[in-house]
Design a protein around this motif. Sequence first.
Motif, PDB file in Angstrom:
ATOM      1  N   VAL A   9      52.220   7.818 -23.517  1.00  0.00           N
ATOM      2  CA  VAL A   9      54.025   7.049 -22.787  1.00  0.00           C
ATOM      3  C   VAL A   9      53.001   5.601 -23.601  1.00  0.00           C
ATOM      4  CG1 VAL A   9      53.495   8.416 -21.438  1.00  0.00           C
ATOM      5  CG2 VAL A   9      51.837   6.650 -20.684  1.00  0.00           C
ATOM      6  N   ASP A  10      54.257   5.190 -23.707  1.00  0.00           N
ATOM      7  CA  ASP A  10      54.860   3.289 -23.911  1.00  0.00           C
ATOM      8  C   ASP A  10      54.132   2.335 -22.278  1.00  0.00           C
ATOM      9  OD1 ASP A  10      55.120   3.838 -26.750  1.00  0.00           O
ATOM     10  OD2 ASP A  10      56.909   4.609 -26.361  1.00  0.00           O
ATOM     11  N   GLY A  11      54.054   1.889 -22.330  1.00  0.00           N
ATOM     12  CA  GLY A  11      53.411   0.801 -21.413  1.00  0.00           C
ATOM     13  C   GLY A  11      53.460  -0.553 -22.062  1.00  0.00           C
ATOM     14  N   VAL A  12      53.369  -1.733 -21.139  1.00  0.00           N
ATOM     15  CA  VAL A  12      53.593  -2.573 -21.419  1.00  0.00           C
ATOM     16  C   VAL A  12      51.801  -3.106 -20.379  1.00  0.00           C
ATOM     17  CG1 VAL A  12      55.005  -4.794 -20.456  1.00  0.00           C
ATOM     18  CG2 VAL A  12      56.011  -3.076 -20.983  1.00  0.00           C
ATOM     19  N   VAL A  13      51.260  -4.082 -21.407  1.00  0.00           N
ATOM     20  CA  VAL A  13      50.401  -4.783 -20.335  1.00  0.00           C
ATOM     21  C   VAL A  13      50.291  -6.223 -19.619  1.00  0.00           C
ATOM     22  CG1 VAL A  13      47.937  -6.071 -20.937  1.00  0.00           C
ATOM     23  CG2 VAL A  13      48.974  -4.683 -22.461  1.00  0.00           C
ATOM     24  N   VAL A  14      49.985  -5.826 -18.649  1.00  0.00           N
ATOM     25  CA  VAL A  14      50.257  -6.722 -16.902  1.00  0.00           C
ATOM     26  C   VAL A  14      48.704  -7.849 -16.761  1.00  0.00           C
ATOM     27  CG1 VAL A  14      52.034  -5.322 -16.426  1.00  0.00           C
ATOM     28  CG2 VAL A  14      50.214  -5.034 -15.542  1.00  0.00           C
ATOM     29  N   ASN A  15      47.796  -7.574 -16.875  1.00  0.00           N
ATOM     30  CA  ASN A  15      46.696  -8.144 -16.497  1.00  0.00           C
ATOM     31  C   ASN A  15      45.407  -8.086 -17.115  1.00  0.00           C
ATOM     32  OD1 ASN A  15      45.332 -10.330 -15.143  1.00  0.00           O
ATOM     33  ND2 ASN A  15      45.260  -9.278 -13.697  1.00  0.00           N
ATOM     34  N   ILE A  16      45.121  -8.466 -17.865  1.00  0.00           N
ATOM     35  CA  ILE A  16      43.931  -9.078 -18.860  1.00  0.00           C
ATOM     36  C   ILE A  16      42.950  -9.150 -17.953  1.00  0.00           C
ATOM     37  CG2 ILE A  16      42.687  -8.934 -20.444  1.00  0.00           C
ATOM     38  CD1 ILE A  16      45.437  -9.146 -22.095  1.00  0.00           C
ATOM     39  N   THR A  17      40.944  -8.053 -17.711  1.00  0.00           N
ATOM     40  CA  THR A  17      40.566  -9.149 -17.207  1.00  0.00           C
ATOM     41  C   THR A  17      38.974  -9.221 -18.802  1.00  0.00           C
ATOM     42  OG1 THR A  17      39.432  -6.323 -16.345  1.00  0.00           O
ATOM     43  CG2 THR A  17      41.232  -8.257 -15.158  1.00  0.00           C
ATOM     44  N   LYS A  18      38.159  -9.291 -17.667  1.00  0.00           N
ATOM     45  CA  LYS A  18      37.007  -9.082 -18.834  1.00  0.00           C
ATOM     46  C   LYS A  18      36.343  -7.555 -19.053  1.00  0.00           C
ATOM     47  CE  LYS A  18      33.343  -9.974 -15.384  1.00  0.00           C
ATOM     48  NZ  LYS A  18      31.797 -11.030 -15.189  1.00  0.00           N
ATOM     49  N   PHE A  19      36.802  -6.520 -18.458  1.00  0.00           N
ATOM     50  CA  PHE A  19      36.351  -5.492 -18.658  1.00  0.00           C
ATOM     51  C   PHE A  19      36.973  -4.547 -18.627  1.00  0.00           C
ATOM     52  CE2 PHE A  19      37.845  -6.086 -13.477  1.00  0.00           C
ATOM     53  CZ  PHE A  19      38.639  -5.311 -13.604  1.00  0.00           C
ATOM     54  N   GLY A  20      38.493  -4.443 -19.343  1.00  0.00           N
ATOM     55  CA  GLY A  20      40.177  -3.876 -19.204  1.00  0.00           C
ATOM     56  C   GLY A  20      40.987  -4.567 -19.458  1.00  0.00           C
ATOM     57  N   ALA A  21      41.936  -3.795 -19.741  1.00  0.00           N
ATOM     58  CA  ALA A  21      43.523  -4.585 -19.561  1.00  0.00           C
ATOM     59  C   ALA A  21      44.591  -3.024 -18.263  1.00  0.00           C
ATOM     60  CB  ALA A  21      44.230  -4.366 -20.886  1.00  0.00           C
ATOM     61  N   PHE A  22      45.520  -4.118 -17.590  1.00  0.00           N
ATOM     62  CA  PHE A  22      45.838  -3.127 -16.943  1.00  0.00           C
ATOM     63  C   PHE A  22      46.839  -3.046 -17.545  1.00  0.00           C
ATOM     64  CE2 PHE A  22      43.134  -5.060 -13.628  1.00  0.00           C
ATOM     65  CZ  PHE A  22      42.275  -3.765 -12.851  1.00  0.00           C
ATOM     66  N   VAL A  23      47.856  -1.569 -17.521  1.00  0.00           N
ATOM     67  CA  VAL A  23      49.089  -1.467 -18.697  1.00  0.00           C
ATOM     68  C   VAL A  23      49.597  -1.131 -17.622  1.00  0.00           C
ATOM     69  CG1 VAL A  23      49.758  -0.051 -20.283  1.00  0.00           C
ATOM     70  CG2 VAL A  23      47.294  -1.565 -20.370  1.00  0.00           C
ATOM     71  N   GLU A  24      51.321  -0.808 -17.016  1.00  0.00           N
ATOM     72  CA  GLU A  24      52.070  -0.210 -16.202  1.00  0.00           C
ATOM     73  C   GLU A  24      52.792   0.551 -17.555  1.00  0.00           C
ATOM     74  OE1 GLU A  24      56.197  -1.724 -14.996  1.00  0.00           O
ATOM     75  OE2 GLU A  24      54.916  -2.510 -14.043  1.00  0.00           O
ATOM     76  N   VAL A  25      53.235   2.007 -16.545  1.00  0.00           N
ATOM     77  CA  VAL A  25      53.418   2.732 -17.537  1.00  0.00           C
ATOM     78  C   VAL A  25      54.429   3.580 -16.685  1.00  0.00           C
ATOM     79  CG1 VAL A  25      51.593   4.008 -19.572  1.00  0.00           C
ATOM     80  CG2 VAL A  25      51.431   4.245 -16.975  1.00  0.00           C
ATOM     81  N   GLU A  26      55.275   4.315 -17.041  1.00  0.00           N
ATOM     82  CA  GLU A  26      56.388   4.613 -16.009  1.00  0.00           C
ATOM     83  C   GLU A  26      56.377   3.718 -13.981  1.00  0.00           C
ATOM     84  OE1 GLU A  26      56.052   9.319 -15.894  1.00  0.00           O
ATOM     85  OE2 GLU A  26      56.225   8.615 -18.133  1.00  0.00           O
ATOM     86  N   GLY A  27      56.427   2.796 -14.316  1.00  0.00           N
ATOM     87  CA  GLY A  27      56.172   2.127 -12.992  1.00  0.00           C
ATOM     88  C   GLY A  27      54.978   2.022 -12.132  1.00  0.00           C
ATOM     89  N   LYS A  28      54.145   2.639 -13.095  1.00  0.00           N
ATOM     90  CA  LYS A  28      52.206   2.194 -11.962  1.00  0.00           C
ATOM     91  C   LYS A  28      51.810   1.361 -13.267  1.00  0.00           C
ATOM     92  CE  LYS A  28      53.456   7.149  -9.345  1.00  0.00           C
ATOM     93  NZ  LYS A  28      53.220   8.001  -9.591  1.00  0.00           N
ATOM     94  N   THR A  29      50.335   1.193 -12.777  1.00  0.00           N
ATOM     95  CA  THR A  29      49.541   0.753 -13.130  1.00  0.00           C
ATOM     96  C   THR A  29      48.461   1.293 -12.838  1.00  0.00           C
ATOM     97  OG1 THR A  29      50.596  -1.522 -11.999  1.00  0.00           O
ATOM     98  CG2 THR A  29      48.393  -2.131 -13.690  1.00  0.00           C
ATOM     99  N   GLY A  30      48.352   1.659 -14.912  1.00  0.00           N
ATOM    100  CA  GLY A  30      46.652   1.708 -15.233  1.00  0.00           C
ATOM    101  C   GLY A  30      45.792   1.170 -15.212  1.00  0.00           C
ATOM    102  N   LEU A  31      44.619   1.159 -15.622  1.00  0.00           N
ATOM    103  CA  LEU A  31      43.775   0.413 -16.619  1.00  0.00           C
ATOM    104  C   LEU A  31      43.173   1.225 -17.800  1.00  0.00           C
ATOM    105  CD1 LEU A  31      41.241  -1.612 -16.726  1.00  0.00           C
ATOM    106  CD2 LEU A  31      40.320   0.227 -15.576  1.00  0.00           C
ATOM    107  N   VAL A  32      42.696   0.287 -19.081  1.00  0.00           N
ATOM    108  CA  VAL A  32      41.933   0.491 -19.546  1.00  0.00           C
ATOM    109  C   VAL A  32      41.279   0.282 -19.685  1.00  0.00           C
ATOM    110  CG1 VAL A  32      42.898   0.280 -22.454  1.00  0.00           C
ATOM    111  CG2 VAL A  32      44.895   0.905 -21.214  1.00  0.00           C
ATOM    112  N   HIS A  33      40.139   0.669 -19.949  1.00  0.00           N
ATOM    113  CA  HIS A  33      38.602   0.367 -19.954  1.00  0.00           C
ATOM    114  C   HIS A  33      38.345  -0.240 -21.731  1.00  0.00           C
ATOM    115  CE1 HIS A  33      34.440  -0.087 -20.096  1.00  0.00           C
ATOM    116  NE2 HIS A  33      35.052  -0.645 -18.900  1.00  0.00           N
ATOM    117  N   ILE A  34      37.823  -1.381 -21.645  1.00  0.00           N
ATOM    118  CA  ILE A  34      37.262  -2.246 -22.814  1.00  0.00           C
ATOM    119  C   ILE A  34      36.994  -1.538 -23.830  1.00  0.00           C
ATOM    120  CG2 ILE A  34      34.994  -3.056 -22.255  1.00  0.00           C
ATOM    121  CD1 ILE A  34      36.123  -5.761 -23.921  1.00  0.00           C
TER     122      ILE A  34
END
Length: 133
Positions: A9-34
Amino acid sequence: MALKAGTIVDGVVVNITKFGAFVEVEGKTGLVHISEVADNYVKDIKEHLKEQDKVKVKVLSVEEDGKISLSIKQANPTKKTVRPMEIDWNKNQRSGGDFEDKLSKFLKDSEERFQDIKKHQDVKGKSKKSVMK
């Protein structure tokens, strides 16, 4: 549409941390680990992503507690075509003699070295025995 493991799916990066990025997909937020950002080693995630970036992600898992694991690198696989090397087995590909010659030389050198070591140990052993008498 409910998110399921394996979907891309397509998503938008909403927050970045040192261990990964939080991406919003379909109204929910998930984590992309580094480790799931790129095919190569990522030391600083900010060199690869920034907030509000639009990314394509693959849903790795959706836990019962609502945690969503995502991957950018699995959503955008790089196609590396590896073709096996073709070898002409009938042609002698190495110069410098055949296998039997090399093996014979190796055995000769090995035997000479072994004799040198044995001789050196015998001399050492005899000198210790004469000192002990």
